[in-house]
Design an enzyme around this catalytic site. Structure first.
Site, PDB file in Angstrom:
ATOM      1  N   GLY A 186       0.835  -1.196   0.000  1.00  0.00           N
ATOM      2  CA  GLY A 186       0.000   0.000   0.000  1.00  0.00           C
ATOM      3  C   GLY A 186       0.868   1.244   0.000  1.00  0.00           C
ATOM      4  CB  THR A 187       4.096   1.950   1.699  1.00  0.00           C
ATOM      5  OG1 THR A 187       3.598   1.650   3.010  1.00  0.00           O
ATOM      6  CG2 THR A 187       5.102   3.075   1.776  1.00  0.00           C
TER       7      THR A 187
ATOM      8  CG  ASN B   8      -3.631   4.663  10.067  1.00  0.00           C
ATOM      9  OD1 ASN B   8      -3.937   5.671   9.434  1.00  0.00           O
ATOM     10  ND2 ASN B   8      -2.524   4.601  10.801  1.00  0.00           N
TER      11      ASN B   8
ATOM     12  CD  GLN C 145      -6.228   0.331   8.405  1.00  0.00           C
ATOM     13  OE1 GLN C 145      -7.092  -0.483   8.720  1.00  0.00           O
ATOM     14  NE2 GLN C 145      -4.960   0.143   8.707  1.00  0.00           N
TER      15      GLN C 145
ATOM     16  CB  ALA D  70      -2.941  -8.205  -0.499  1.00  0.00           C
ATOM     17  CG  HIS D  71      -0.756  -6.417   4.942  1.00  0.00           C
ATOM     18  ND1 HIS D  71      -0.687  -6.083   6.278  1.00  0.00           N
ATOM     19  CD2 HIS D  71      -0.296  -5.339   4.275  1.00  0.00           C
ATOM     20  CE1 HIS D  71      -0.198  -4.850   6.393  1.00  0.00           C
ATOM     21  NE2 HIS D  71       0.049  -4.379   5.199  1.00  0.00           N
TER      22      HIS D  71
ATOM     23  CB  THR E 284       9.578 -10.657 -12.424  1.00  0.00           C
ATOM     24  OG1 THR E 284      10.534 -10.530 -13.478  1.00  0.00           O
ATOM     25  CG2 THR E 284       8.785 -11.938 -12.599  1.00  0.00           C
TER      26      THR E 284
ATOM     27  CB  CYS F 160       1.871   3.297  12.075  1.00  0.00           C
ATOM     28  SG  CYS F 160       3.317   3.765  11.204  1.00  0.00           S
TER      29      CYS F 160
END
Ligand code: PLP
Length: 391
Positions: free
Chosen positions: A72-73, A152, A180, A201-202, A238, A328
């Site tokens: 995301g960063t 967040n 979020q 994704a996480h 890749t 964070c």
């Protein structure tokens, strides 16, 4: 060995076994490079493109509008730096908010050091950006407005549809860090007129180290990573095929379960609030009572704000993982939260919140256990607090 209860889903979420199962073939056995022309490569390409369709369906985007990234960063960096670098520094003004994640705030500082002008919008005591503040901040040279979809720390949901409308009326692009929010709030990039959106994704029971940037067709960006030209030249390297397969499956699961899951999490969180209101009257909810992510609670305990880390560690000893709302990362855990400072908290109170974030694998039993131990854990910190206060 106690069964550990994980209530820190805003930090990261456990990989859903269904997602793990989808990834499995790509972790052992299948291994093609999506750019290869042979059958293994074509299979890998198919898997990546299927993931693109799955993520697009969650956002009501066109699959061709998604750029896969490593986090995301990275998606936030690509959005902000990518837009800013399409203009000369003196010809570029960005607007963001004071409550953004460091992925946006630090990127803005980086751009400011290179001559880009940045305005940070304030928030009210409810942790929400006032659209009127955006209206007053726009200039001739404002190229991008970036405001997160949900915070967040507090879980406060931001009025992004309205902010996007204001940005567009001014002819400015609108980006939202939805890391979020994706999978927790219904998002529709078309209906909400979002030009760029970051996700990870996480945070939706997918794997770590995989993200994406939605980029509306026609929006021009300078890439951050140069090389073989993957992802339409916007993110060379890749592809992480197993990770992307995981992101795709996680997005599909989130799309199908979102409404039901939200209702369930809202009830669990309400139960925590109601119970604490009667048993810990000095507990208070930080941020807006209703415009909040489902299952997201940021709590303060009047007079005990200096004890948040001790409370976290006490709960950890009891087998319950939560977070302080302060910083964070563990390295900065004792520092005041810039989000709470922006909401008007003094530095002591801004250090002292407890973040409880529920997720897909939490149930009634987890909430019962939390409610069994939390009041006592909070009370157990009291004597030391008052002793310290007297010295
Ligand atoms: N933006 C927000 C609002 C977040 O909460 C996070 C992670 O906590 C990020 C960005 C960064 O995402 P990632 O961990 O995928 O780099």
């Amino acid at each position: 060995m106690i069964d550990r209860i994980y209530l820190d889903n805003a930090a990261t979420t456990p990989l859903d076994p269904i997602v793990a199962e989808a990834m499995q073939p790509w972790l052992e056995g299948r291994f093609g490079n999506p750019s290869s022309l042979h059958a293994s490569g074509r299979l890998a390409r198919e898997a990546v493109e299927q993931a693109r369709h799955q993520v697009a369906a969650l956002l009501n985007a066109d699959p061709g509008e998604l750029v896969f990234t490593g986090s995301g960063t990275e998606a936030d960096n690509l959005a902000l730096v990518g837009v800013a670098e399409s203009f000369a520094p003196g010809d570029c003004h960005l607007v963001t908010s004071r409550i953004e994640h460091p992925a946006v705030l630090s990127t803005c500082s980086y751009l400011a050091r290179r001559g880009v002008e940045v305005t940070f919008l304030p928030v009210g005591a409810d942790g929400i950006v006032d659209p009127a503040a955006l209206q007053g901040s726009l200039r001739q040279t404002t190229r991008l407005v970036s405001v997160m979809a949900a915070n967040n720390v507090t879980g406060a949901v931001q009025p992004i549809t309205e902010l996007a409308r204001i940005a567009h009326e001014h002819g400015t692009l609108f980006h939202t860090d939805a890391v979020q929010a994706v999978g927790k709030l219904p998002l529709d990039v078309l209906a909400q007129s979002i030009d760029l959106l970051s996700l990870s994704a996480h945070k939706l029971n997918g794997p770590q180290g995989v993200g994406a940037l939605f980029l509306r067709k026609g929006v021009e960006l300078e890439p951050l990573v140069h090389g073989g030209g993957q992802e339409r030249g916007l993110r060379s390297g890749t592809e992480n095929v197993s990770g992307l397969v995981g992101l795709g499956r996680a997005a599909e699961l989130a799309r199908v379960t979102l409404a039901e899951e939200n209702a369930r999490l809202v009830l669990l969180a309400e139960r925590i609030l109601t119970d604490l209101a009667s048993r810990l009257p000095h507990a208070y909810l930080i941020g807006d009572r209703y415009r909040r992510l489902p299952g997201h609670l940021c709590l303060g305990f009047q007079g005990q704000e200096g004890e948040a880390i001790r409370l976290l560690l006490t709960l950890d000893d009891l087998g319950i993982a939560v977070s302080t709302g302060s910083a964070c990362s563990a390295q900065h855990a004792g520092e005041p939260s810039s989000v709470l400072v922006a909401m008007g908290f003094d530095p002591v109170r801004a250090r002292g919140s407890l973040r409880i974030t529920l997720g897909r694998f939490n149930n009634d039993a987890d909430v019962c256990r939390l409610l069994e131990v939390l009041p006592e854990a909070v009370e157990s910190l009291r004597p030391i607090t008052s002793h310290l206060a007297m010295t």
